[in-house]
Enzyme design. Structure first.
Site, mmCIF file in Angstrom:
data_model
loop_
_atom_site.group_PDB
_atom_site.id
_atom_site.type_symbol
_atom_site.label_atom_id
_atom_site.label_comp_id
_atom_site.label_asym_id
_atom_site.label_seq_id
_atom_site.Cartn_x
_atom_site.Cartn_y
_atom_site.Cartn_z
ATOM 1 N N THR A 118 86.130 21.235 111.898
ATOM 2 C CA THR A 118 86.479 20.113 111.025
ATOM 3 C C THR A 118 87.484 20.545 109.969
ATOM 4 O O THR A 118 88.500 19.872 109.732
ATOM 5 C CB THR A 118 85.216 19.568 110.328
ATOM 6 O OG1 THR A 118 84.253 19.213 111.312
ATOM 7 C CG2 THR A 118 85.544 18.350 109.484
ATOM 8 N N THR A 119 87.223 21.676 109.326
ATOM 9 C CA THR A 119 88.110 22.174 108.275
ATOM 10 C C THR A 119 89.473 22.551 108.829
ATOM 11 O O THR A 119 90.484 22.491 108.116
ATOM 12 C CB THR A 119 87.472 23.389 107.578
ATOM 13 O OG1 THR A 119 86.152 23.031 107.146
ATOM 14 C CG2 THR A 119 88.277 23.848 106.389
ATOM 15 N N TYR B 281 81.293 9.040 116.856
ATOM 16 C CA TYR B 281 81.790 7.684 117.106
ATOM 17 C C TYR B 281 81.016 6.961 118.211
ATOM 18 O O TYR B 281 80.670 5.795 118.068
ATOM 19 C CB TYR B 281 83.300 7.688 117.433
ATOM 20 C CG TYR B 281 83.900 6.293 117.466
ATOM 21 C CD1 TYR B 281 84.136 5.603 116.285
ATOM 22 C CD2 TYR B 281 84.204 5.660 118.665
ATOM 23 C CE1 TYR B 281 84.651 4.311 116.297
ATOM 24 C CE2 TYR B 281 84.726 4.372 118.683
ATOM 25 C CZ TYR B 281 84.952 3.711 117.494
ATOM 26 O OH TYR B 281 85.456 2.434 117.505
ATOM 27 N N TYR C 83 76.286 22.055 116.079
ATOM 28 C CA TYR C 83 76.732 21.637 114.756
ATOM 29 C C TYR C 83 76.120 20.281 114.442
ATOM 30 O O TYR C 83 76.483 19.270 115.045
ATOM 31 C CB TYR C 83 78.260 21.574 114.738
ATOM 32 C CG TYR C 83 78.885 21.321 113.386
ATOM 33 C CD1 TYR C 83 78.138 21.354 112.205
ATOM 34 C CD2 TYR C 83 80.247 21.056 113.282
ATOM 35 C CE1 TYR C 83 78.717 21.130 110.978
ATOM 36 C CE2 TYR C 83 80.849 20.830 112.052
ATOM 37 C CZ TYR C 83 80.080 20.867 110.905
ATOM 38 O OH TYR C 83 80.668 20.641 109.685
ATOM 39 N N ARG D 226 79.229 12.969 109.334
ATOM 40 C CA ARG D 226 80.507 12.767 110.029
ATOM 41 C C ARG D 226 80.329 12.152 111.416
ATOM 42 O O ARG D 226 81.166 11.379 111.859
ATOM 43 C CB ARG D 226 81.245 14.102 110.168
ATOM 44 C CG ARG D 226 81.860 14.600 108.874
ATOM 45 C CD ARG D 226 82.698 15.847 109.116
ATOM 46 N NE ARG D 226 83.322 16.334 107.891
ATOM 47 C CZ ARG D 226 84.493 15.931 107.416
ATOM 48 N NH1 ARG D 226 85.189 15.023 108.066
ATOM 49 N NH2 ARG D 226 84.984 16.434 106.301
ATOM 50 N N LYS E 235 74.438 25.166 113.131
ATOM 51 C CA LYS E 235 75.067 25.035 111.827
ATOM 52 C C LYS E 235 74.517 23.759 111.205
ATOM 53 O O LYS E 235 74.686 22.671 111.759
ATOM 54 C CB LYS E 235 76.585 24.963 111.943
ATOM 55 C CG LYS E 235 77.274 24.721 110.602
ATOM 56 C CD LYS E 235 78.785 24.554 110.749
ATOM 57 C CE LYS E 235 79.439 24.224 109.408
ATOM 58 N NZ LYS E 235 80.902 24.005 109.529
ATOM 59 N N ILE F 52 78.655 29.172 107.485
ATOM 60 C CA ILE F 52 79.973 28.799 108.002
ATOM 61 C C ILE F 52 80.594 27.942 106.918
ATOM 62 O O ILE F 52 80.265 26.766 106.780
ATOM 63 C CB ILE F 52 79.871 28.051 109.342
ATOM 64 C CG1 ILE F 52 79.137 28.912 110.380
ATOM 65 C CG2 ILE F 52 81.259 27.681 109.860
ATOM 66 C CD1 ILE F 52 78.864 28.212 111.699
#
Length: 325
Positions: free
Chosen positions: A50-51, A113, A139, A144, A167, A207
């Site tokens: 994501t980052t 989504y 994750y 999100r 994570k 992380i």
């Protein structure tokens, strides 16, 4: 913890992807940034997460990021590929290519989504985890993706031989303890503000986004926890608090991290790709106010911080358009 027990490392940087001012990947800055993070104590690098703005990276860029990170690391840190896809077939394709490119592990995010049921999430994880021989971090970030990985699903997927860790960005500490009690999974803190609390109840590592800027204090925290030295870990945690707030509070972490890294002279541009944009004036001012509260931190000198709000303004469309295949 030995490599055989933990194939990922403990101080993992959720790496930003440096761009040029016009939105292209700045490969020279990518190499320099990865090397700096490893020198400062990171033993794991998560690219295309994501980052790293995975949603606006092309597939060839994602694979090249694995290759470049692997080359720069030279065995000093594990290279984990994140991102994946909310299309199971595409995720399998990407992770197979990442394994071929040299990735040491995978981080598979909950399909976003689509809002699948827990049965759909379980099937997605099983199929993707089984597509390569690499160890897998799941994750869990419902803020999100829109859907959490429920406890019962975690227990079921934990039986897959390639699934080794989670994570956690859900912030449910009671569930973390429950999963650690009922499975052999490792937990990695995915919330920069809660790294030490996660470690205190048995997490393996972190992380982190803020680790792009300051890997060394996280190395201090991990080493102190490993040595049962709570006082040292707590002091490093407290010293990081205003920096974590600067990075994670006012704008997306990617945007703030790039703004700060550029102000420190560690990347050539703070540019992000649309639909992300740089901080507005008032947001930049808030970030700078938080940074003014940061004291002495290993590996970072904010006396040389020179922010450039004009350079950070707006966002870019890369020349090579396309976010999927």
């Amino acid at each position: 913890m030995s490599t055989s027990e933990n194939p990922f490392g403990q101080v993992l940087v959720a790496l930003v992807t440096p761009f040029t001012a016009d939105g292209e990947v700045d490969w020279n800055d990518v190499e320099k940034h990865i090397d700096r993070c490893i020198q400062d104590g990171a033993d794991g690098i998560v690219v295309t997460g994501t980052t790293g703005e995975t949603s606006t990276l092309t597939d060839p860029e994602k694979i090249k990021l694995v290759e470049v990170a692997k080359s720069v690391s030279g065995g000093r840190a594990k290279i984990i590929t994140g991102g994946g896809s909310n299309e199971t077939a595409h995720a399998i394709e990407l992770y197979k290519a990442s394994e071929k490119a040299g990735a040491d592990g995978l981080m598979i995010v909950t399909p976003y989504y689509n809002k699948p049921t827990q049965a759909g999430i379980l099937t997605h994880f099983r199929m993707v985890a089984g597509a390569t021989d690499l160890p897998v971090i799941l994750y869990d970030i419902p803020g999100r993706t829109g859907v959490p990985i429920k406890y019962e699903t975690i227990v079921r997927i934990a039986k897959h031989p390639n699934v080794r860790a989670i994570k956690d960005a859900k912030g449910d500490f009671s569930e973390v303890s429950r999963v650690l009690n009922q499975t052999d999974l490792m937990y990695f803190s995915g919330d920069d503000a809660n790294v030490l609390p996660h470690l205190a109840i048995g997490a393996t590592g972190l992380i982190g986004v803020t680790a792009n800027i300051a890997s060394a204090p996280y190395r201090t925290i991990i080493d102190a926890v490993n040595a049962s030295d709570l006082a040292t870990a707590t002091a490093a945690h407290q010293a990081l608090e205003p920096l974590v707030r600067a990075v994670m509070t006012h704008v997306p972490g990617t945007v703030a991290a790039k703004y700060i890294l550029h102000g420190l002279g560690r990347i050539s541009s703070p540019r992000v790709r649309l639909p992300l944009v740089g901080p507005e004036e008032w947001e930049a001012a808030q970030i700078e106010d938080e940074l003014a509260l940061v004291g002495a931190i290993d590996g970072v000198d904010f006396t040389n911080f020179r922010p450039d709000r004009n350079a950070a303004a707006g966002g870019a469309l890369p020349k090579v358009a396309g976010t999927t295949r």
